[in-house]
Design a protein around this motif. Structure first.
Motif, PDB file in Angstrom:
ATOM      1  N   GLY A 184       0.840  -1.192   0.000  1.00 39.49           N
ATOM      2  CA  GLY A 184       0.000   0.000   0.000  1.00 39.49           C
ATOM      3  C   GLY A 184       0.869   1.235   0.000  1.00 39.49           C
ATOM      4  N   ILE A 185       0.226   2.369   0.173  1.00 42.42           N
ATOM      5  CA  ILE A 185       0.977   3.619   0.050  1.00 42.42           C
ATOM      6  C   ILE A 185       1.854   3.873   1.268  1.00 42.42           C
ATOM      7  N   PHE A 186       1.689   3.056   2.345  1.00 48.00           N
ATOM      8  CA  PHE A 186       2.507   3.259   3.545  1.00 48.00           C
ATOM      9  C   PHE A 186       3.634   2.237   3.675  1.00 48.00           C
ATOM     10  N   VAL A 187       4.002   1.595   2.581  1.00 52.79           N
ATOM     11  CA  VAL A 187       5.011   0.534   2.641  1.00 52.79           C
ATOM     12  C   VAL A 187       6.331   1.050   3.238  1.00 52.79           C
ATOM     13  N   GLU A 188       6.679   2.292   2.904  1.00 52.79           N
ATOM     14  CA  GLU A 188       7.930   2.857   3.438  1.00 52.79           C
ATOM     15  C   GLU A 188       7.832   3.116   4.940  1.00 52.79           C
ATOM     16  N   VAL A 189       6.622   3.273   5.439  1.00 53.87           N
ATOM     17  CA  VAL A 189       6.433   3.541   6.865  1.00 53.87           C
ATOM     18  C   VAL A 189       6.545   2.248   7.672  1.00 53.87           C
ATOM     19  N   TYR A 190       5.904   1.197   7.181  1.00 65.69           N
ATOM     20  CA  TYR A 190       5.902  -0.061   7.950  1.00 65.69           C
ATOM     21  C   TYR A 190       7.238  -0.796   7.860  1.00 65.69           C
ATOM     22  N   LYS A 191       7.904  -0.692   6.711  1.00 67.17           N
ATOM     23  CA  LYS A 191       9.162  -1.419   6.505  1.00 67.17           C
ATOM     24  C   LYS A 191       9.069  -2.873   6.963  1.00 67.17           C
ATOM     25  N   ASP A 192       7.958  -3.513   6.643  1.00 69.30           N
ATOM     26  CA  ASP A 192       7.724  -4.895   7.063  1.00 69.30           C
ATOM     27  C   ASP A 192       7.904  -5.781   5.836  1.00 69.30           C
ATOM     28  N   VAL A 193       9.158  -6.191   5.607  1.00 65.06           N
ATOM     29  CA  VAL A 193       9.483  -6.891   4.365  1.00 65.06           C
ATOM     30  C   VAL A 193      10.397  -8.072   4.657  1.00 65.06           C
ATOM     31  N   SER A 194      10.162  -9.206   4.003  1.00 61.05           N
ATOM     32  CA  SER A 194      11.123 -10.315   4.094  1.00 61.05           C
ATOM     33  C   SER A 194      11.630 -10.624   2.691  1.00 61.05           C
ATOM     34  N   PHE A 195      12.773 -11.288   2.594  1.00 63.59           N
ATOM     35  CA  PHE A 195      13.314 -11.569   1.256  1.00 63.59           C
ATOM     36  C   PHE A 195      14.067 -12.894   1.190  1.00 63.59           C
ATOM     37  N   ARG A 196      14.143 -13.437  -0.031  1.00 64.50           N
ATOM     38  CA  ARG A 196      14.862 -14.682  -0.327  1.00 64.50           C
ATOM     39  C   ARG A 196      15.459 -14.566  -1.729  1.00 64.50           C
ATOM     40  N   VAL A 197      16.517 -15.323  -1.952  1.00 61.52           N
ATOM     41  CA  VAL A 197      17.129 -15.356  -3.284  1.00 61.52           C
ATOM     42  C   VAL A 197      16.173 -16.040  -4.281  1.00 61.52           C
ATOM     43  N   CYS A 198      16.067 -15.478  -5.483  1.00 65.32           N
ATOM     44  CA  CYS A 198      15.212 -16.036  -6.537  1.00 65.32           C
ATOM     45  C   CYS A 198      15.914 -17.200  -7.227  1.00 65.32           C
ATOM     46  N   PRO A 199      15.186 -18.194  -7.740  1.00 60.05           N
ATOM     47  CA  PRO A 199      13.747 -18.410  -7.554  1.00 60.05           C
ATOM     48  C   PRO A 199      13.479 -19.054  -6.200  1.00 60.05           C
ATOM     49  N   ILE A 200      12.281 -18.863  -5.672  1.00 60.35           N
ATOM     50  CA  ILE A 200      11.956 -19.405  -4.355  1.00 60.35           C
ATOM     51  C   ILE A 200      11.057 -20.637  -4.482  1.00 60.35           C
ATOM     52  N   SER A 201      11.058 -21.465  -3.451  1.00 61.04           N
ATOM     53  CA  SER A 201      10.140 -22.606  -3.399  1.00 61.04           C
ATOM     54  C   SER A 201       8.885 -22.159  -2.657  1.00 61.04           C
ATOM     55  N   ARG A 202       7.884 -23.014  -2.673  1.00 58.06           N
ATOM     56  CA  ARG A 202       6.654 -22.736  -1.929  1.00 58.06           C
ATOM     57  C   ARG A 202       6.922 -22.619  -0.441  1.00 58.06           C
ATOM     58  N   LYS A 203       7.850 -23.466   0.016  1.00 58.83           N
ATOM     59  CA  LYS A 203       8.205 -23.440   1.440  1.00 58.83           C
ATOM     60  C   LYS A 203       8.863 -22.113   1.810  1.00 58.83           C
ATOM     61  N   ASP A 204       9.741 -21.641   0.918  1.00 59.14           N
ATOM     62  CA  ASP A 204      10.353 -20.313   1.133  1.00 59.14           C
ATOM     63  C   ASP A 204       9.257 -19.260   1.239  1.00 59.14           C
ATOM     64  N   ALA A 205       8.284 -19.359   0.328  1.00 53.66           N
ATOM     65  CA  ALA A 205       7.213 -18.358   0.300  1.00 53.66           C
ATOM     66  C   ALA A 205       6.463 -18.366   1.632  1.00 53.66           C
ATOM     67  N   GLU A 206       6.162 -19.571   2.124  1.00 57.13           N
ATOM     68  CA  GLU A 206       5.469 -19.701   3.419  1.00 57.13           C
ATOM     69  C   GLU A 206       6.277 -19.035   4.530  1.00 57.13           C
ATOM     70  N   SER A 207       7.583 -19.323   4.567  1.00 61.21           N
ATOM     71  CA  SER A 207       8.359 -18.770   5.678  1.00 61.21           C
ATOM     72  C   SER A 207       8.548 -17.259   5.528  1.00 61.21           C
ATOM     73  N   MET A 208       8.560 -16.769   4.286  1.00 56.00           N
ATOM     74  CA  MET A 208       8.621 -15.309   4.100  1.00 56.00           C
ATOM     75  C   MET A 208       7.402 -14.636   4.714  1.00 56.00           C
TER      76      MET A 208
END
Ligand code: ADP
Ligand code: MG
Length: 199
Positions: free
Chosen positions: A107-131
């Motif tokens: 949303g427009i407040f993404v910079e405010v929340y800074k609530d982001v996780s990341f993984r190296v591409c490509p990811i598995s479904r399990k990676d997606a779940e843990s993200m």
């Protein structure tokens, strides 16, 4: 940043049509049904909200006056209205890891929340779940304040699909899908931007 063709991302996108005149905009709005969203499409307008370039129109009269104003800036994208949790999906090129997939509360407040996780591409479904599990806002996806839990499968599928994109488009420097609406039925991307590296 350029507005990217949402179709090329291989994730579900909100229906849209691009109007170049008022008659067309009215016709497209009626066809998509109300509420409907109108957006400025112009090289001059990158952050559309800041420029007053995003309007949610509740009826034909509102759509008409919004379209008339936005057409002065360029073309007008008329888009299906969506709702749910606004998520952010992105890709960045990291100097040591290469392309990574980012997921967070958007949303427009993404910079405010800074609530982001990341993984190296490509990811598995399990990676997606843990993200998703890592996010502070992960409870939003389980349904709060009477909302139904989001369609998690659709969200995970979109994350996995998007993480395959750098293999097909190695020159991605940065990609933002923000927001991707997640609700109990589906996920729908409504806005995206991309930066490609110069060759
Ligand atoms: P920008 O990021 O350029 O300001 P967006 O297209 O992301 O423009 O729209 C800004 C905000 O407007 C979104 O975060 C969302 O809250 C709302 N919005 C945009 N498109 C839609 C849509 N199709 N349905 C409902 N809300 C929308
Ligand atoms: Mg946006």
């Amino acid at each position: 940043m350029l507005d990217v063709a949402l179709q090329s991302l291989n994730i579900p996108i909100a229906k849209f049509e691009v109007a170049t005149n008022l008659k067309q905009a009215e016709r497209f709005a009626k066809r998509l049904g109300f509420p409907v969203v109108l957006k400025a499409v112009s090289a001059k307008v990158v952050h559309k909200t800041e420029a007053g370039g995003v309007v949610i129109a509740r009826d034909a009269a509102e759509a008409r006056s919004a379209a008339a104003r936005l057409l002065k800036l360029g073309k007008v994208l008329v888009q299906e209205h969506s709702s749910g949790v606004e998520m952010f999906l992105g890709i960045k090129r990291d100097p040591s890891f290469g392309h990574v997939l980012l997921a967070g509360v958007g949303g427009i407040f993404v910079e405010v929340y800074k609530d982001v996780s990341f993984r190296v591409c490509p990811i598995s479904r399990k990676d997606a779940e843990s993200m998703l599990a890592e996010l502070k806002g992960s409870r939003l996806l389980e349904g709060v304040r009477g909302q139904k839990p989001v369609n998690r499968k659709a969200l995970l599928d979109s994350m996995v699909e998007l993480s395959k994109l750098p293999d097909k488009m190695p020159d991605i420097e940065e990609l933002d899908v923000n927001p991707l609406f997640a609700n109990d039925k589906e996920v729908l991307a409504v806005d995206a931007r991309i930066v490609l590296s110069r060759k």
